[in-house]
Design an enzyme around this catalytic site. Structure first.
Site, PDB file in Angstrom:
ATOM      1  N   GLU A 122       8.760   1.584   0.363  1.00  0.00           N
ATOM      2  CA  GLU A 122       7.577   0.722   0.455  1.00  0.00           C
ATOM      3  C   GLU A 122       6.904   0.688  -0.910  1.00  0.00           C
ATOM      4  O   GLU A 122       7.169   1.523  -1.766  1.00  0.00           O
ATOM      5  CB  GLU A 122       6.614   1.235   1.527  1.00  0.00           C
ATOM      6  CG  GLU A 122       6.047   2.636   1.286  1.00  0.00           C
ATOM      7  CD  GLU A 122       4.864   2.702   0.338  1.00  0.00           C
ATOM      8  OE1 GLU A 122       4.067   1.730   0.292  1.00  0.00           O
ATOM      9  OE2 GLU A 122       4.731   3.713  -0.381  1.00  0.00           O
ATOM     10  N   HIS A 156       1.249   1.409   2.252  1.00  0.00           N
ATOM     11  CA  HIS A 156      -0.121   1.196   1.770  1.00  0.00           C
ATOM     12  C   HIS A 156      -0.835   0.155   2.641  1.00  0.00           C
ATOM     13  O   HIS A 156      -1.157  -0.936   2.191  1.00  0.00           O
ATOM     14  CB  HIS A 156      -0.119   0.746   0.317  1.00  0.00           C
ATOM     15  CG  HIS A 156       0.260   1.823  -0.655  1.00  0.00           C
ATOM     16  ND1 HIS A 156       1.554   2.271  -0.791  1.00  0.00           N
ATOM     17  CD2 HIS A 156      -0.487   2.532  -1.542  1.00  0.00           C
ATOM     18  CE1 HIS A 156       1.591   3.211  -1.731  1.00  0.00           C
ATOM     19  NE2 HIS A 156       0.369   3.397  -2.191  1.00  0.00           N
ATOM     20  N   SER A 158       2.847   7.544  -0.814  1.00  0.00           N
ATOM     21  CA  SER A 158       2.743   7.063  -2.189  1.00  0.00           C
ATOM     22  C   SER A 158       3.360   8.093  -3.141  1.00  0.00           C
ATOM     23  O   SER A 158       4.483   8.536  -2.925  1.00  0.00           O
ATOM     24  CB  SER A 158       1.278   6.755  -2.527  1.00  0.00           C
ATOM     25  OG  SER A 158       1.168   6.020  -3.734  1.00  0.00           O
TER      26      SER A 158
END
Length: 313
Positions: free
Chosen positions: A208, A281, A113
């Protein structure tokens, strides 16, 4: 010529330090469970015994988060650093990092992230290979395969290939052999036009994201295309694009829209493109050695990694 700083192999009993360079974590039980899992893997864990105080949506002030990173990285007893969580905030403390310290004493940094802002910056500036994998707060929600992949990566077997049968070959191309970079789409887009952006040319790029409407994904991918970020890449891997509110059928339609728009933006470029790679995630967040040389097959879902002895780096 690329310079690679490969972190040392961890052994049973080694200490992993927990850093909080980004967001604040309200659910302490998630952190407690993560520490327990690291202990079960055989590692000691070092973290502030008073937890992190919180600074609005950040774990602490920019200066304190920078000092914590440098102190734990400098600590000779700490052999690796894992992020508390992602969220937002790495770009606000990144200028506090002592790059000379990184170059002289490489250690793996584990996270995903927003943490990919740090990982890619440090690879670009020092050659440090990091691990795109779970954060401390997500370990308790991770699949068994995810935990096993993280453990073997930390203990020196990160070059084991990843065979992911669920991967969609969106576009075939010549086999790509190049360093793998990237991470969270929204976080990396924020680097455009800043001193912390990094070169994508002749790299395999992984992207992502989570809980973003399709139009926002389109907007970010279009911005990257217009900024020329895709022009010289060797391959593109789209990881998990999770949504918490979609049914299975809705998620499939959502992914197909993202994949179709990606292929539109890459029209005329001759490199492989994959979708649905198990990293991001999601509970199946398989660890990727960011910065390492990867080999992306052009016509089958096999991602392998070149060990240091094969590179001479």
């Amino acid at each position: 010529m690329n310079i690679f700083l490969y972190p040392p192999v961890l052994e049973k009993g080694d200490t992993i330090g927990v850093i909080a360079p980004a967001g604040h974590l309200a659910e302490r039980d998630r952190f407690t469970r993560g520490v327990q899992i690291l202990h079960e893997m055989g590692f000691e864990v070092k973290f502030p015994r008073n937890f992190w105080p919180g600074h609005d949506y950040l774990a602490d002030s920019d200066d304190n988060r920078g000092r914590e990173f440098n102190a734990l990285y400098r600590d000779p007893k700490v052999k690796a650093l894992i992020a508390l969580r992602g969220g937002y905030g790495c770009i606000r403390m990144i200028d506090r990092i002592d790059l000379g310290m990184i170059r002289s004493n490489p250690k793996p940094i584990i996270g995903f992230s927003d943490i990919t802002v740090l990982q890619n910056y440090l690879f670009a500036k020092t050659g440090l290979v990091s691990f795109h994998g779970p954060v401390a707060a997500s370990l308790g929600d991770s699949s068994r395969e995810t935990l096993e992949r993280l453990h073997i990566s930390l203990t020196g077997q990160w070059s084991q290939p990843i065979v992911a049968k669920e991967v969609e070959i969106l576009k075939k191309g010549p086999k790509a052999t190049a360093p793998i970079v990237g991470g969270n789409l929204a976080s990396l887009v924020t680097l455009l036009g800043t001193p912390y952006d990094f070169d994508w040319d002749e790299k395999i790029v992984f992207l992502e994201d989570v809980n973003e409407p399709a139009y926002k994904i389109d907007r970010m991918l279009t911005q990257l295309r217009l900024a020329g970020k895709f022009d010289g890449i060797a391959g593109l891997i789209l990881g998990d694009f999770s949504t918490s509110h979609h049914s299975h059928a809705e998620r499939l339609r959502y992914l197909e829209r993202i994949w179709a728009r990606t292929l539109e933006l890459l029209d005329g470029r001759n490199f492989p493109v994959w979708g649905n790679f198990p990293s991001g995630h999601c509970p199946r967040n398989l660890t990727i050695p960011l910065g390492a040389v990867a080999e992306m097959e052009g016509d089958r879902p096999l991602l392998s990694f070149v060990p240091p002895r094969s590179i001479g780096g």
